[in-house]
Design a protein around this motif. Structure first.
Motif, PDB file in Angstrom:
ATOM      1  N   UNK A  22       0.820  -1.210   0.000  1.00 40.25           N
ATOM      2  CA  UNK A  22       0.000   0.000   0.000  1.00 40.25           C
ATOM      3  C   UNK A  22       0.856   1.263   0.000  1.00 40.25           C
ATOM      4  N   UNK A  23       1.985   1.223   0.694  1.00 44.44           N
ATOM      5  CA  UNK A  23       2.876   2.385   0.704  1.00 44.44           C
ATOM      6  C   UNK A  23       3.430   2.639  -0.693  1.00 44.44           C
ATOM      7  N   UNK A  71       2.079   5.938  -2.288  1.00 45.38           N
ATOM      8  CA  UNK A  71       3.173   6.754  -1.792  1.00 45.38           C
ATOM      9  C   UNK A  71       3.330   8.088  -2.489  1.00 45.38           C
ATOM     10  N   UNK A  72       2.993   8.187  -3.738  1.00 44.25           N
ATOM     11  CA  UNK A  72       3.186   9.428  -4.483  1.00 44.25           C
ATOM     12  C   UNK A  72       1.934  10.300  -4.548  1.00 44.25           C
ATOM     13  N   UNK A  73       0.846   9.853  -3.928  1.00 42.26           N
ATOM     14  CA  UNK A  73      -0.382  10.642  -3.951  1.00 42.26           C
ATOM     15  C   UNK A  73      -0.149  11.926  -3.164  1.00 42.26           C
ATOM     16  N   UNK A  74      -0.398  13.074  -3.786  1.00 43.97           N
ATOM     17  CA  UNK A  74      -0.238  14.367  -3.150  1.00 43.97           C
ATOM     18  C   UNK A  74       1.203  14.836  -3.042  1.00 43.97           C
ATOM     19  N   UNK A  75       2.115  14.066  -3.551  1.00 41.54           N
ATOM     20  CA  UNK A  75       3.538  14.405  -3.448  1.00 41.54           C
ATOM     21  C   UNK A  75       3.928  15.532  -4.394  1.00 41.54           C
TER      22      UNK A  75
END
Length: 142
Positions: free
Chosen positions: A121-122, A126-130
């Protein structure tokens, strides 16, 4: 009773592949005497030639057996490997059998990498909103 009938109906599947030349002809090949041309004349085309290496020729035959849905098993194997030098003369002759066969398991070990150890899941989120919208807005100011 039906189990016995079912098992009796299953027979082993035997496959034969490859080609091994006449033993008298292959025994007649001599190191530093015979060339690619003479070997091909005596034995015919090799069963396999490596793509980027024409100095190794292989003549082989393999017999396999499989029973019902079980994994195929090699029961006989004969490989005649002929190597040539840069002047196309025979430099080495080797024979291999099923006893020389080695099982290679390329996925039994993990390759260690350095960095973050993330779960599924990470990695997925992980890149959502990054990455923000710090660039220019083409409709702004009009």
């Amino acid at each position: 009773m039906s189990l016995i009938t079912l098992l009796a109906g299953c027979s082993s599947i035997k496959n034969y592949r490859g080609y091994i030349p006449d033993p008298e002809m292959s025994d007649a090949i001599r190191v530093d005497v015979d060339t690619k041309v003479s070997v091909q004349t005596m034995l015919g085309n090799p069963t396999m030639r490596p793509t980027f290496d024409d100095n190794n020729w292989y003549y082989y035959t393999k017999r396999t057996e499989r029973w019902a849905f079980f994994k195929e098993r090699v029961t006989e194997m004969d490989i005649l490997a002929i190597s040539f030098d840069n002047e196309d003369y025979v430099s080495d002759i080797r024979r291999y059998s099923v006893e020389d066969n080695q099982i290679v398991d390329p996925v039994s070990k993990k390759t260690v990498t350095h960095g973050k150890d993330e779960n599924f899941f990470a990695e997925l989120f992980g890149n959502v909103g990054r990455f923000g919208g710090g660039g220019s807005n083409p409709t702004a100011g009009n």
